[in-house]
Enzyme design. Structure first.
Site, short mmCIF file in Angstrom:
data_model
loop_
_atom_site.label_atom_id
_atom_site.label_comp_id
_atom_site.label_asym_id
_atom_site.label_seq_id
_atom_site.Cartn_x
_atom_site.Cartn_y
_atom_site.Cartn_z
N GLY A 161 -8.67 8.21 -12.60
CA GLY A 161 -9.19 7.87 -11.63
C GLY A 161 -8.36 8.72 -10.42
O GLY A 161 -7.92 9.79 -10.77
N GLU A 173 -9.35 10.11 -20.74
CA GLU A 173 -10.24 9.21 -19.91
C GLU A 173 -11.09 8.01 -21.06
O GLU A 173 -11.95 8.83 -21.68
CB GLU A 173 -10.99 9.59 -18.85
CG GLU A 173 -11.87 8.49 -18.26
CD GLU A 173 -11.50 7.34 -17.47
OE1 GLU A 173 -10.40 7.51 -16.71
OE2 GLU A 173 -11.74 6.41 -17.98
N ALA A 207 -4.09 2.13 1.84
CA ALA A 207 -3.28 1.82 2.76
C ALA A 207 -4.01 1.50 4.15
O ALA A 207 -3.37 0.68 4.88
CB ALA A 207 -2.57 3.35 3.16
N HIS A 209 -20.11 24.44 16.63
CA HIS A 209 -20.23 25.60 15.57
C HIS A 209 -19.10 26.51 15.89
O HIS A 209 -18.67 26.81 17.00
CB HIS A 209 -21.58 26.11 16.16
CG HIS A 209 -22.04 27.43 15.47
ND1 HIS A 209 -22.35 27.18 13.90
CD2 HIS A 209 -21.75 28.64 15.66
CE1 HIS A 209 -22.38 28.53 13.41
NE2 HIS A 209 -22.22 29.39 14.41
N LEU A 239 11.74 1.47 4.06
CA LEU A 239 10.64 1.10 5.03
C LEU A 239 9.31 2.05 4.80
O LEU A 239 9.74 3.36 4.60
CB LEU A 239 10.89 1.18 6.59
CG LEU A 239 11.71 -0.17 6.95
CD1 LEU A 239 12.20 0.10 8.36
CD2 LEU A 239 10.94 -1.51 6.97
N CYS A 291 3.01 3.31 0.03
CA CYS A 291 2.16 4.51 0.74
C CYS A 291 3.29 5.66 0.98
O CYS A 291 3.17 6.84 0.73
CB CYS A 291 1.49 3.82 1.95
SG CYS A 291 0.60 5.24 2.86
N GLU A 325 12.21 -6.47 3.78
CA GLU A 325 12.04 -5.23 2.97
C GLU A 325 12.84 -4.94 1.92
O GLU A 325 14.07 -4.82 2.33
CB GLU A 325 11.54 -4.01 3.65
CG GLU A 325 11.28 -2.67 2.75
CD GLU A 325 10.49 -2.92 1.59
OE1 GLU A 325 9.07 -3.22 2.09
OE2 GLU A 325 10.70 -2.75 0.44
P1 FAD Z 1 3.05 -1.58 -0.54
O1 FAD Z 1 2.62 -0.26 0.28
O2 FAD Z 1 3.23 -1.59 -1.89
O3 FAD Z 1 4.26 -2.19 0.00
C1 FAD Z 1 4.75 -3.56 -0.55
C2 FAD Z 1 6.20 -3.37 0.21
O4 FAD Z 1 6.95 -4.66 -0.27
C3 FAD Z 1 7.17 -2.54 -0.94
O5 FAD Z 1 7.94 -1.82 -0.02
C4 FAD Z 1 8.13 -3.48 -1.59
O6 FAD Z 1 9.27 -2.98 -1.73
C5 FAD Z 1 7.93 -4.75 -0.74
N1 FAD Z 1 8.41 -6.01 -1.33
C6 FAD Z 1 7.77 -6.58 -2.45
N2 FAD Z 1 8.07 -7.69 -2.94
C7 FAD Z 1 9.40 -7.81 -2.00
C8 FAD Z 1 10.12 -8.93 -1.72
N3 FAD Z 1 9.99 -10.04 -2.64
N4 FAD Z 1 11.11 -8.86 -0.86
C9 FAD Z 1 11.03 -7.89 0.01
N5 FAD Z 1 10.22 -6.86 0.01
C10 FAD Z 1 9.21 -6.92 -1.15
N6 FAD Z 1 -3.92 4.89 -0.31
C11 FAD Z 1 -4.65 5.38 0.52
O7 FAD Z 1 -5.36 5.08 1.53
N7 FAD Z 1 -4.85 7.02 0.71
C12 FAD Z 1 -4.07 7.62 -0.42
O8 FAD Z 1 -4.14 8.93 -0.34
C13 FAD Z 1 -3.42 6.99 -1.36
N8 FAD Z 1 -2.57 7.54 -2.31
C14 FAD Z 1 -1.95 7.03 -3.17
C15 FAD Z 1 -1.15 7.73 -3.99
C16 FAD Z 1 -0.41 7.10 -5.13
C17 FAD Z 1 0.34 7.95 -6.07
C18 FAD Z 1 -0.36 5.81 -5.06
C19 FAD Z 1 0.53 4.92 -6.21
C20 FAD Z 1 -0.87 4.85 -4.16
C21 FAD Z 1 -1.72 5.50 -3.07
N9 FAD Z 1 -2.35 4.84 -2.10
C22 FAD Z 1 -3.24 5.52 -1.34
C23 FAD Z 1 -2.37 3.23 -2.29
C24 FAD Z 1 -1.58 2.85 -1.31
O9 FAD Z 1 -0.12 3.32 -1.16
C25 FAD Z 1 -1.34 1.37 -1.03
O10 FAD Z 1 -2.74 0.91 -1.09
C26 FAD Z 1 -0.62 0.77 0.00
O11 FAD Z 1 0.67 1.31 -0.11
C27 FAD Z 1 -0.76 -0.63 -0.05
O12 FAD Z 1 0.24 -1.28 1.12
P2 FAD Z 1 0.62 -2.80 0.86
O13 FAD Z 1 1.38 -2.71 2.39
O14 FAD Z 1 -0.40 -3.75 0.62
O15 FAD Z 1 1.68 -2.59 -0.05
#
Ligand code: FAD
Length: 468
Positions: free
Chosen positions: A186, A207, A319, A444, A40, A44, A36
């Site tokens: 959105g 929008e 997430a 209820h 960590l 999300c 990472e």
């Molecule tokens: P990510 O969480 O994006 O994690 C990817 C990780 O990979 C990062 O920590 C990054 O640093 C690491 N990384 C990338 N490239 C490299 C590399 N080459 N070497 C080492 N590390 C690397 N989803 C929900 O389900 N409910 C919600 O309420 C919600 N609210 C949100 C609110 C906001 C403001 C945002 C921006 C997103 C929200 N989401 C929500 C979406 C959710 O955050 C993502 O869908 C989720 O985090 C995706 O998980 P992931 O593991 O695919 O990637």
């Protein structure tokens, strides 16, 4: 100094996709390394779901006490309006993030996953180099799980920087802006726009579509629209941002009208794009699906023993989808028979009021499939009224196939209804029919009684509203 490792599994990315894949692989006794680049928890935990919901919670609390200072509720009044130390609010939000990120670290340790901090770069599908604080690490795993997530999309004429911010910066502002313009209605833009309105900012939302939350139907979003209007959020639909001008944002409506909206900050929330650049994906010989990495129903990419999960592989970028894929891939690598083929993935908007949707919306039902639709308003639910959550137009809606009453979709809009997501998803995953739901006793007084009543309504005999 270069250190080399040859684990069975290398997971790249410690978000909800990657860290869950790594924990599950570790639990299954697989020698696993997680790389990472940042903290960590990924988007999300660090700059998405969790900090946004913490901010929404604080903003809602602020709005409630501010309102109580104006108009006593339940006979309870306040003699002065509340004060807001936003720095402390942001620090509290960070403490929640720290706690969860630390928790993930602990879980990975317990599962015996080796965590390497640094940016992973691939030179081929199975060779990865990480520059760490201690030196260069080379990893040659048997399996690779790609979970690099997504990044906010910017607009070429409104690049991030200065007063133009993404959701990441919006979650750590030093102060509440006096005026905030949100570009994109959105769920992320609306959640944050509503939170800042509750904290006292003047908020405008721009929008390009003709409605907010364009994926949902107008009935479902009407209560949110009503809240925006009641709270003086200026909404510009069928309008596009043009660029910064003077102290604000220039926009153009569909009819060609031009306007400058005052803006201390401009929050651009027009979508997210998969994180596919800068880490050697092109060296891995992996087929793409448009901008996303292409995977099959086991999350396998086109390259043997390279798997991909989460936002990197497409919609819905949520997430819980990422985590479910992570768990699935770890089990497949461990030799279990698994595939990723959910019947439905719940989606929640933590707007005011909240919206939850699982399965098909009425307009998404394929042509030729006849449906029966039941709807039950929170106005007729005792718990909602006792919580002052009955007004505002909220309801539960159920969409079922007419022929056999199979439940195809469930939606709700109202206060506190995000927790319905679990029951909705369970009903759909288990292939429930209206009669199953009608036969389940709901406690209820709870808001969940409205779910039961929606099934009765679809069958034509609701108990607490007059039926058809
Ligand atoms: P990510 O969480 O994006 O994690 C990817 C990780 O990979 C990062 O920590 C990054 O640093 C690491 N990384 C990338 N490239 C490299 C590399 N080459 N070497 C080492 N590390 C690397 N989803 C929900 O389900 N409910 C919600 O309420 C919600 N609210 C949100 C609110 C906001 C403001 C945002 C921006 C997103 C929200 N989401 C929500 C979406 C959710 O955050 C993502 O869908 C989720 O985090 C995706 O998980 P992931 O593991 O695919 O990637």
């Amino acid at each position: 100094m270069t250190t080399s490792f040859s684990p069975k599994v290398l997971v790249v990315g410690g978000g909800p996709g990657g860290y869950v894949a790594a924990i599950r692989a570790g639990q299954l006794g697989i020698d696993t390394i997680l790389v990472e680049a940042d903290r960590l928890g990924g988007t999300c935990l660090i700059r998405g779901c969790i900090p946004s919901k913490a901010l929404i919670q604080a903003a809602s609390f602020h709005a409630e006490i501010t309102e109580a200072a104006r108009t006593p509720r339940f006979g309870i009044g306040l003699t002065a309006a509340p004060t807001l130390d936003f720095g402390v609010t942001v620090a509290w939000k960070e403490s929640v993030v720290d706690q969860l990120s630390g928790g993930v670290d602990g879980l990975l340790r317990k599962a015996k996953v080796k965590v390497i901090t640094g940016h992973a770069v691939f030179s081929d599908a199975k060779t990865c180099t990480v520059e760490t604080a201690e030196g260069v690490v080379t990893i040659r795993p048997e399996h690779v799980v790609l979970a690099t997530g997504s990044l906010p999309v910017d607009l070429p004429f409104l690049p991030f920087g200065g007063k133009v911010i993404s959701s990441t910066e919006a979650l750590s502002l030093p102060r509440v802006p006096r005026s905030l313009v949100v570009v994109g209605a959105g769920y992320i833009g609306l959640e944050l726009g509503i939170a800042f309105r509750k904290l006292g900012a003047q908020v405008a939302i721009v929008e390009v579509a003709d409605r907010i939350l364009p994926l949902y139907d107008a009935k479902l979003t009407a209560p949110v629209l009503r809240w925006l209007k009641a709270h003086d959020v200026a909404l510009y639909l069928e309008a596009r941002a043009v660029g910064e001008e003077g102290q604000g944002l220039a926009i153009e409506t569909i009819s060609g009208e031009r306007k400058i909206l005052p803006a201390d900050q401009i929050l651009v929330t027009v979508g997210r794009r998969p994180n596919v650049a800068g880490w050697g994906l092109e060296a891995m010989n992996i087929a793409m699906n448009g901008p996303f990495v292409r995977v099959d129903d086991r999350c396998a990419t086109s390259t043997t023993n390279v798997w991909a999960i989460g936002d990197l592989v497409g919609e819905p970028m949520l997430a819980h989808k990422a985590s479910a894929q992570g768990e699935c891939v770890a089990e497949i690598i461990a030799g279990k028979t698994r595939w990723f083929a959910p019947r439905a993935i719940p989606a929640v908007c933590f707007t005011e009021p909240e919206i939850v949707s699982v399965g098909l919306l009425p307009h998404e039902v394929p042509a030729g499939v006849e449906t029966t639709i039941g709807q039950f308003p929170f106005l007729a639910n005792g718990r909602a009224l006792s919580m002052e959550a009955g007004s505002g137009g909220g309801f539960v809606r159920i969409v079922a196939r007419k022929a056999d009453h199979r439940i195809l979709g469930l939606q709700a809009v109202g206060a506190h209804i995000s927790e319905f997501a679990g029951e909705f998803a369970t009903l759909i995953e288990m292939g429930a029919v209206l009669e199953d739901l009608a036969g389940i006793i709901h406690a209820h007084p709870t808001l969940g009684e409205a779910i039961h009543e929606s099934a009765l309504a679809a069958m034509g005999h609701p108990l607490h509203i007059s039926g058809s």
